[in-house]
Design a protein around this motif. Sequence first.
Motif, PDB file in Angstrom:
ATOM      1  N   ILE A 159       0.915  -1.641  -0.325  1.00  0.00           N
ATOM      2  CA  ILE A 159      -0.378  -0.181  -0.623  1.00  0.00           C
ATOM      3  C   ILE A 159       1.121   1.151   0.154  1.00  0.00           C
ATOM      4  N   ASP A 160       1.098   1.824  -1.046  1.00  0.00           N
ATOM      5  CA  ASP A 160       1.331   3.075  -1.148  1.00  0.00           C
ATOM      6  C   ASP A 160       0.250   4.298  -1.352  1.00  0.00           C
ATOM      7  N   PHE A 161       0.962   5.317  -1.302  1.00  0.00           N
ATOM      8  CA  PHE A 161       0.595   6.223  -2.408  1.00  0.00           C
ATOM      9  C   PHE A 161       0.810   7.501  -2.223  1.00  0.00           C
ATOM     10  N   PHE A 162       0.470   8.734  -3.183  1.00  0.00           N
ATOM     11  CA  PHE A 162       1.289   9.873  -3.775  1.00  0.00           C
ATOM     12  C   PHE A 162       0.531  10.471  -4.616  1.00  0.00           C
ATOM     13  N   GLN A 163       0.995  11.461  -3.620  1.00  0.00           N
ATOM     14  CA  GLN A 163       0.102  13.353  -4.580  1.00  0.00           C
ATOM     15  C   GLN A 163       0.313  13.295  -5.839  1.00  0.00           C
ATOM     16  N   GLU A 164      -0.519  14.536  -6.794  1.00  0.00           N
ATOM     17  CA  GLU A 164      -0.455  14.381  -8.140  1.00  0.00           C
ATOM     18  C   GLU A 164      -0.792  15.851  -7.667  1.00  0.00           C
ATOM     19  N   GLY A 165      -0.978  16.997  -7.340  1.00  0.00           N
ATOM     20  CA  GLY A 165      -1.743  18.221  -8.169  1.00  0.00           C
ATOM     21  C   GLY A 165      -2.278  17.989  -6.679  1.00  0.00           C
ATOM     22  N   ASP A 166      -4.212  18.704  -6.307  1.00  0.00           N
ATOM     23  CA  ASP A 166      -4.543  18.008  -5.099  1.00  0.00           C
ATOM     24  C   ASP A 166      -5.650  16.608  -5.711  1.00  0.00           C
ATOM     25  N   LEU A 167      -4.872  15.919  -6.351  1.00  0.00           N
ATOM     26  CA  LEU A 167      -5.516  14.495  -6.048  1.00  0.00           C
ATOM     27  C   LEU A 167      -3.974  13.180  -4.748  1.00  0.00           C
ATOM     28  N   LEU A 168      -4.411  12.697  -4.355  1.00  0.00           N
ATOM     29  CA  LEU A 168      -3.944  12.048  -3.531  1.00  0.00           C
ATOM     30  C   LEU A 168      -4.911  10.963  -4.134  1.00  0.00           C
ATOM     31  N   VAL A 169      -3.298   9.551  -5.005  1.00  0.00           N
ATOM     32  CA  VAL A 169      -3.462   8.280  -4.957  1.00  0.00           C
ATOM     33  C   VAL A 169      -3.686   7.441  -4.216  1.00  0.00           C
ATOM     34  N   PHE A 170      -4.601   6.329  -4.001  1.00  0.00           N
ATOM     35  CA  PHE A 170      -3.814   5.401  -2.644  1.00  0.00           C
ATOM     36  C   PHE A 170      -3.416   4.256  -3.668  1.00  0.00           C
ATOM     37  N   ARG A 171      -2.530   3.814  -4.041  1.00  0.00           N
ATOM     38  CA  ARG A 171      -2.568   2.307  -4.421  1.00  0.00           C
ATOM     39  C   ARG A 171      -2.366   0.700  -3.066  1.00  0.00           C
ATOM     40  N   PHE A 172      -3.296   0.096  -3.918  1.00  0.00           N
ATOM     41  CA  PHE A 172      -3.626  -1.435  -2.673  1.00  0.00           C
ATOM     42  C   PHE A 172      -3.307  -2.422  -3.528  1.00  0.00           C
ATOM     43  N   ILE A 173      -1.765  -3.054  -3.682  1.00  0.00           N
ATOM     44  CA  ILE A 173      -1.784  -4.295  -4.609  1.00  0.00           C
ATOM     45  C   ILE A 173      -2.054  -5.831  -2.929  1.00  0.00           C
ATOM     46  N   GLY A 174      -2.659  -6.643  -3.699  1.00  0.00           N
ATOM     47  CA  GLY A 174      -2.532  -7.547  -2.702  1.00  0.00           C
ATOM     48  C   GLY A 174      -3.163  -9.251  -3.249  1.00  0.00           C
ATOM     49  N   ASN A 175      -3.410 -10.005  -2.818  1.00  0.00           N
ATOM     50  CA  ASN A 175      -3.655 -11.671  -3.335  1.00  0.00           C
ATOM     51  C   ASN A 175      -5.073 -11.567  -3.000  1.00  0.00           C
ATOM     52  N   GLY A 176      -5.455 -11.006  -2.806  1.00  0.00           N
ATOM     53  CA  GLY A 176      -7.276 -11.149  -2.760  1.00  0.00           C
ATOM     54  C   GLY A 176      -7.795  -9.463  -2.278  1.00  0.00           C
ATOM     55  N   PHE A 177      -8.954  -9.344  -2.299  1.00  0.00           N
ATOM     56  CA  PHE A 177      -9.623  -8.038  -1.028  1.00  0.00           C
ATOM     57  C   PHE A 177     -10.563  -8.414  -0.973  1.00  0.00           C
ATOM     58  N   LEU A 178     -11.112  -8.476   0.000  1.00  0.00           N
ATOM     59  CA  LEU A 178     -12.703  -8.789   0.656  1.00  0.00           C
ATOM     60  C   LEU A 178     -13.436  -7.593   0.608  1.00  0.00           C
ATOM     61  N   TYR A 179     -14.798  -7.644   0.840  1.00  0.00           N
ATOM     62  CA  TYR A 179     -15.917  -6.310   0.204  1.00  0.00           C
ATOM     63  C   TYR A 179     -15.566  -5.409   0.592  1.00  0.00           C
ATOM     64  N   ASN A 180     -15.646  -4.787  -0.014  1.00  0.00           N
ATOM     65  CA  ASN A 180     -15.763  -3.020   0.556  1.00  0.00           C
ATOM     66  C   ASN A 180     -14.331  -2.244   1.153  1.00  0.00           C
ATOM     67  N   MET A 181     -13.039  -3.514   1.116  1.00  0.00           N
ATOM     68  CA  MET A 181     -12.148  -3.668   2.094  1.00  0.00           C
ATOM     69  C   MET A 181     -10.832  -2.662   1.626  1.00  0.00           C
ATOM     70  N   VAL A 182     -11.098  -1.881   0.528  1.00  0.00           N
ATOM     71  CA  VAL A 182     -10.171  -1.438   0.270  1.00  0.00           C
ATOM     72  C   VAL A 182     -10.509   0.790   0.355  1.00  0.00           C
ATOM     73  N   ARG A 183     -12.246  -0.256   0.384  1.00  0.00           N
ATOM     74  CA  ARG A 183     -13.088   1.400   0.698  1.00  0.00           C
ATOM     75  C   ARG A 183     -12.606   2.356   2.266  1.00  0.00           C
ATOM     76  N   ILE A 184     -12.862   0.224   3.261  1.00  0.00           N
ATOM     77  CA  ILE A 184     -12.385   0.908   4.506  1.00  0.00           C
ATOM     78  C   ILE A 184     -10.804   1.037   4.915  1.00  0.00           C
ATOM     79  N   LEU A 185     -10.415   0.314   4.082  1.00  0.00           N
ATOM     80  CA  LEU A 185      -9.081   0.425   4.795  1.00  0.00           C
ATOM     81  C   LEU A 185      -7.673   2.509   3.920  1.00  0.00           C
ATOM     82  N   THR A 186      -9.038   2.761   3.259  1.00  0.00           N
ATOM     83  CA  THR A 186      -9.079   4.003   3.008  1.00  0.00           C
ATOM     84  C   THR A 186      -9.565   5.165   3.825  1.00  0.00           C
TER      85      THR A 186
END
Lengths: 245, 245
Positions: free
Chosen positions: A174-201
């Motif tokens: 998981i990492d994140f970078f800023q590009e102008g006024d956007l913050l972008v999170f990147r999630f890489i994994g072997n699988g994600f549960l229902y709503n998992m990325v949104r709850i992590l964010t």
Amino acid sequence: MRRFKCTITYDGSQFSGYQIQPGKRTIQGEIEVALSKLHKGKRIKISASGRTDAGVHAKGQVIHFDSALAISTEKWEIALNSILPDDIAVIRVEKAAPGFHARFDAFGKEYRYFVHLSPKRDPFKRHYAYQFPYPLDYAAMKEALKYLIGTHDFTSFCSAKTEIEDKVRTIEKIDFFQEGDLLVFRFIGNGFLYNMVRILTGTLLEVGSGSRSPDSIPDILEKKDRKFAGKTAPAHGLYLWRVFY
Amino acid sequence: MRRFKCTITYDGSQFSGYQIQPGKRTIQGEIEVALSKLHKGKRIKISASGRTDAGVHAKGQVIHFDSALAISTEKWEIALNSILPDDIAVIRVEKAAPGFHARFDAFGKEYRYFVHLSPKRDPFKRHYAYQFPYPLDYAAMKEALKYLIGTHDFTSFCSAKTEIEDKVRTIEKIDFFQEGDLLVFRFIGNGFLYNMVRILTGTLLEVGSGSRSPDSIPDILEKKDRKFAGKTAPAHGLYLWRVFY
């Protein structure tokens, strides 16, 4: 009969999610209608790497389907793109092994979550990034990431509505970078549960804005209870970015 | 009664253009409804720097209106943004001199036109950039610009449907830059005729793709006839970027 692997992108704004539902506009529904038109009305069922919810976007969703049509992969791409509505596009069609399965053969996924860092609404981002008006402490967020990366039981970061029993998943990165006024999170994994990325964010944003501390994360994981994690970030900031095979 | 100058941005995709029309969703209509709500139902008429067509976007449209409401400019911004639909936002509200006029006091405008350089559709750009699949000769396009910049009678670059008689305008600057797979044209001038930026863009793209030569431009200008210029580029690539006062 040949099996095809097809990489697609869609703007999820105007869809009731991926999965076909009677009376609703869905990604699966639109693609199956397009395939049916190319097969003289015969229904062609497609399978995806996984579902996406209403409002969630895809830059690299993968599906597979079988067809007896003798056309080249390039022509498949052109034919589908000429029929599909303008908020879904085919990026690539490839011939796949007969046993290939878009869901079961995926060994990992990348999701990205876009946050619009601004106290002001931007009409051009309203469907594409979650507007977040508070300042963020990136150091605290990085601290929190350390506890999330790796293999854990992510029950606390999974919608309680899920039916899956085994909630152990491995997050490679998981990492994140800023590009102008956007913050972008990147999630890489072997699988994600229902709503998992949104709850992590949602939880990471709460850490960043100071409403919870980075070292509360191990506690949340240990509780194995959805109610201890942060809010579910809204669907429209989420992108299924890539599926790994 | 005080006069306010108000800078707004909108995603034009879901509007039938700027100007109010019965039964249609328009920018002017939505803003006047919002102002009316803040004035106990009284109609407050707004005036803009100029109209934009259906599908055309704005990053810095300017309007003015009069109000007797005794609230600060910051509160005006917040109040309007809380009522306006999510595809229009107020960027800034300023007190203006009583005689200020958004249209008559504007001494220039900047428009930008976004071209998506790709043979493939991108669902995320479908409302925001004109997809153009052919390679472009930038040197030829730069050559053509030289003939367009300056003071000319732009009759050939104006929709025949216009009623304005004097079609002499001064273009201070036209240039373009590439950003990833987007080509962005910038047009700055003292005024633009109906469809002028879209016809200029269409003509420049024809020069770039080789279907007409750069030195055909002086001829087109001289003919003073719409039919000699290129196609009108579609509305959804166009942005009213800034109005100069």
